[in-house]
Design a protein around this motif. Structure first.
Motif, PDB file in Angstrom:
ATOM      1  N   HIS A  63     -47.146  29.877 -78.611  1.00  0.00           N
ATOM      2  CA  HIS A  63     -47.262  28.993 -77.360  1.00  0.00           C
ATOM      3  C   HIS A  63     -47.828  27.788 -78.188  1.00  0.00           C
ATOM      4  O   HIS A  63     -47.177  26.737 -78.344  1.00  0.00           O
ATOM      5  N   LEU A  64     -48.649  27.504 -79.399  1.00  0.00           N
ATOM      6  CA  LEU A  64     -49.357  26.382 -79.248  1.00  0.00           C
ATOM      7  C   LEU A  64     -48.730  25.666 -80.796  1.00  0.00           C
ATOM      8  O   LEU A  64     -48.399  24.400 -80.218  1.00  0.00           O
ATOM      9  N   LYS A  65     -47.807  26.471 -81.310  1.00  0.00           N
ATOM     10  CA  LYS A  65     -46.495  25.792 -82.085  1.00  0.00           C
ATOM     11  C   LYS A  65     -45.592  25.419 -81.300  1.00  0.00           C
ATOM     12  O   LYS A  65     -45.233  23.637 -82.318  1.00  0.00           O
ATOM     13  N   GLN A  66     -45.381  25.609 -80.409  1.00  0.00           N
ATOM     14  CA  GLN A  66     -44.178  24.845 -79.396  1.00  0.00           C
ATOM     15  C   GLN A  66     -45.401  23.558 -78.414  1.00  0.00           C
ATOM     16  O   GLN A  66     -43.937  22.684 -77.898  1.00  0.00           O
TER      17      GLN A  66
ATOM     18  N   GLN B  48     -31.016  35.744 -64.955  1.00  0.00           N
ATOM     19  CA  GLN B  48     -31.032  35.330 -65.890  1.00  0.00           C
ATOM     20  C   GLN B  48     -32.072  35.401 -66.804  1.00  0.00           C
ATOM     21  O   GLN B  48     -33.898  35.389 -66.959  1.00  0.00           O
ATOM     22  N   LYS B  49     -31.691  34.755 -68.068  1.00  0.00           N
ATOM     23  CA  LYS B  49     -32.832  34.710 -69.290  1.00  0.00           C
ATOM     24  C   LYS B  49     -34.380  33.655 -68.620  1.00  0.00           C
ATOM     25  O   LYS B  49     -33.112  32.518 -68.761  1.00  0.00           O
ATOM     26  N   ILE B  50     -34.778  34.060 -68.765  1.00  0.00           N
ATOM     27  CA  ILE B  50     -36.545  32.839 -69.028  1.00  0.00           C
ATOM     28  C   ILE B  50     -37.036  32.617 -70.388  1.00  0.00           C
ATOM     29  O   ILE B  50     -37.524  34.117 -70.886  1.00  0.00           O
ATOM     30  N   GLN B  51     -36.296  31.866 -71.162  1.00  0.00           N
ATOM     31  CA  GLN B  51     -36.583  31.435 -72.859  1.00  0.00           C
ATOM     32  C   GLN B  51     -37.178  30.331 -72.419  1.00  0.00           C
ATOM     33  O   GLN B  51     -36.516  29.280 -72.505  1.00  0.00           O
ATOM     34  N   SER B  52     -38.272  30.299 -72.411  1.00  0.00           N
ATOM     35  CA  SER B  52     -40.028  29.363 -72.629  1.00  0.00           C
ATOM     36  C   SER B  52     -40.650  29.538 -72.817  1.00  0.00           C
ATOM     37  O   SER B  52     -41.324  30.576 -73.043  1.00  0.00           O
ATOM     38  N   PRO B  53     -41.004  28.914 -74.119  1.00  0.00           N
ATOM     39  CA  PRO B  53     -42.358  28.915 -74.441  1.00  0.00           C
ATOM     40  C   PRO B  53     -43.808  29.591 -73.486  1.00  0.00           C
ATOM     41  O   PRO B  53     -45.037  29.494 -74.058  1.00  0.00           O
TER      42      PRO B  53
ATOM     43  N   ALA C  91     -46.632  30.741 -67.593  1.00  0.00           N
ATOM     44  CA  ALA C  91     -47.978  29.709 -67.557  1.00  0.00           C
ATOM     45  C   ALA C  91     -47.558  28.532 -66.638  1.00  0.00           C
ATOM     46  O   ALA C  91     -46.345  27.548 -67.077  1.00  0.00           O
ATOM     47  N   ARG C  92     -48.612  28.078 -66.213  1.00  0.00           N
ATOM     48  CA  ARG C  92     -48.559  27.214 -65.107  1.00  0.00           C
ATOM     49  C   ARG C  92     -49.358  26.149 -65.512  1.00  0.00           C
ATOM     50  O   ARG C  92     -50.920  26.322 -65.561  1.00  0.00           O
ATOM     51  N   ILE C  93     -48.516  24.803 -66.053  1.00  0.00           N
ATOM     52  CA  ILE C  93     -49.877  23.585 -66.944  1.00  0.00           C
ATOM     53  C   ILE C  93     -50.188  22.371 -66.135  1.00  0.00           C
ATOM     54  O   ILE C  93     -48.714  22.004 -65.919  1.00  0.00           O
ATOM     55  N   THR C  94     -51.614  22.340 -65.994  1.00  0.00           N
ATOM     56  CA  THR C  94     -51.396  20.929 -64.940  1.00  0.00           C
ATOM     57  C   THR C  94     -52.578  19.785 -65.652  1.00  0.00           C
ATOM     58  O   THR C  94     -53.235  20.920 -66.933  1.00  0.00           O
TER      59      THR C  94
END
Length: 498
Positions: A384-387, A217-222, A148-151
């Motif tokens: 995703h909302l939780k984080q 590499q693992k991508i661990q991100s919300p 997710a790309r967020i601005t």
């Protein structure tokens, strides 16, 4: 004793050889057709598909099956419609609801403020659009890797090439699928690091600065998202078993076309004259090879594609190409078999059948299968909302089980529940396609600002008439609208009133 060959025999043999060479060089007719065994998808044959399926645990074979699925999506209308059907089956109507707090502990003003803040963020996610794209890729490739790309003003999910990603873990706290990215795929031409999110760029710089860092590499991100169409471990399209059936449909279409062409084909025959008198000898042609060749070439050059030409010194029987020798319904049969194997009703895709028996049950089964992916999308959104949102007043998204086929019945069921005081007004509005903020603002606009409830006065009818008016019932019908029995009843009523 050696037999002496005369000059005449030598000359006759030379003439014979020359004439035979002429007939070898004359193009007659070519009805070669492509066989089913040679049928290919791009560079892949049926045998390739079988080989990849037999070695399905091999990552390279999985990649090739995904490539075949993509090619079929763009070349087969049946396959494209099947993928689109599942990818767009659910409307992704949703409501935003609170959880994790008792009503007695709620500060109404603060809760309302947090609600609208959450709604604003969720609507910015553009769930219907972004996850429609993700669903299509999931059903086409068998998996979707994204980030997710967020601005401040936007949100979109960047698709990642599945050839560069690996399904590598399951988050134990959420049950969400996780992936690793192969940073060795980064180059300066076709796969530039600048096109990736900032998180990827940081990892890539770390790999470059340290020789001990692995490329994968693992991508661990919300913001990382991984969706899969099937619960198994293989990263392959969900409809791989249909690939051969799609090629069968193409084979039968080609066979029908070839037989149509053969049925329209005509063959002309011109006979080279030969001596028949008492002095005639074997291979005694009345015209020479060059003369025969000139006539053949001249006639052939002026024939349409559907007409062939044959030149021969022998009598030839009539040649007929019967266009009815092949069952033309094979294409329809293969197509019906394809939909049966897909487990989807053919009636949804333009079948000529008038029977709709079992169609509703078939759609319900399709909805049950597709809803598994919808729940995975819902789970990712809420994690995703939780984080990323408020920790005190919590809100989550609930995606409704509404499709184009059941939206009306779903709405009617909720309207009945609303009559008994159930809190389903948001669901009712969501089934119309309205966003949560639009529901609130439209009600405010109509009721408070425009005051439409006071200005739009309904016409008087049996439902809205004056309560003091004791003239009940429907308007009296004209005599021309009455049946014979109705006319008799009106006459009797008239007599009774006198």
């Amino acid at each position: 004793m050696t037999e002496t060959i005369s000059q005449q025999q030598i000359d006759e043999q030379q003439i014979k050889n020359q004439m035979l060479q002429v007939f070898k060089n004359i193009a007659l007719i070519n009805l070669n057709t492509e066989t089913a065994s040679n049928r290919v998808i791009g560079n892949y044959t049926k045998e390739d598909i079988k080989k990849y399926l037999n070695g399905i645990s091999n990552a390279e074979n999985q990649k090739k099956l995904r490539n075949i699925s993509r090619q079929l999506y763009y070349t087969s209308s049946q396959y494209r419609r099947l993928i689109n059907y599942y990818a767009t089956l659910f409307n992704l109507d949703y409501v935003v609801e609170g959880y994790g707090i008792s009503p007695e502990n709620i500060d109404i003003d603060e809760y309302k403020k947090t609600y609208f803040k959450s709604v604003d963020y969720i609507e910015k996610m553009n769930i219907k659009h972004e996850f429609a794209k993700a669903r299509l890729i999931t059903y086409r490739d068998g998996i979707f890797f994204g980030f997710a790309r967020i601005t401040k003003s936007g949100f979109y999910i960047q698709e990642l090439n599945p050839d560069y990603c690996r399904l590598s873990f399951i988050d134990p706290s959420t049950g969400l699928l996780g992936y690793s990215f192969d940073f060795s795929s980064i180059n300066n031409t076709t796969n530039k690091i600048e096109t990736y999110p900032e998180e990827f760029q940081k990892v890539y710089k770390k790999i470059l600065s340290s020789k001990s860092e692995p490329n994968i590499q693992k991508i661990q991100s919300p913001f990382a998202i991984c969706l899969k169409s099937n619960p198994d471990t293989y990263v392959i399209p969900p409809f791989v078993s249909l690939f051969e059936g799609l090629l069968d449909i193409a084979d039968f279409k080609s066979l029908n076309k070839n037989n149509e062409e053969i049925g329209n084909y005509k063959l002309l025959f011109q006979k080279i004259p030969i001596k028949t008198d008492k002095d005639a000898s074997a291979n005694s042609f009345l015209i020479d090879k060059d003369f025969a060749q000139v006539f053949h070439d001249n006639i052939e050059a002026n024939l349409p594609p559907q007409v062939g030409l044959m030149t021969s010194p022998m009598d030839i029987e009539a040649i007929n190409f019967d266009r009815d020798t092949v069952d033309k319904n094979k294409v329809g049969q293969a197509t019906s078999q394809y939909w049966n194997e897909a487990g989807v009703s053919e009636l949804l895709f333009g079948s000529n059948s008038n029977s709709s028996t079992g169609l509703k049950s078939s759609i319900i089964a399709d909805e049950s299968d597709a809803y598994i992916l919808i729940k995975d999308i819902e789970r990712w959104i809420n994690e995703h909302l939780k984080q990323t949102q408020s920790k005190k007043n919590k809100f989550r998204v609930r995606i409704l089980k509404t499709t184009e086929h059941n939206a009306n019945s779903y709405r009617e069921a909720r309207l009945k529940e609303a009559q008994f005081g159930m809190p389903v007004k948001n669901e009712i509005m969501a089934t119309t396609g309205s966003q949560p903020s639009a529901i609130y603002l439209n009600a405010f606009l109509e009721n408070e600002v425009l005051q439409l409830t006071d200005k739009l006065i309904p016409l008087k009818s049996t439902h809205t008439g004056d309560a003091n008016n004791d003239e009940g019932g429907a308007p009296e019908k004209d005599e021309t609208e009455l049946s014979d029995k109705g006319t008799q009843t009106r006459d009797l009523d008239s007599n009774d009133s006198e």
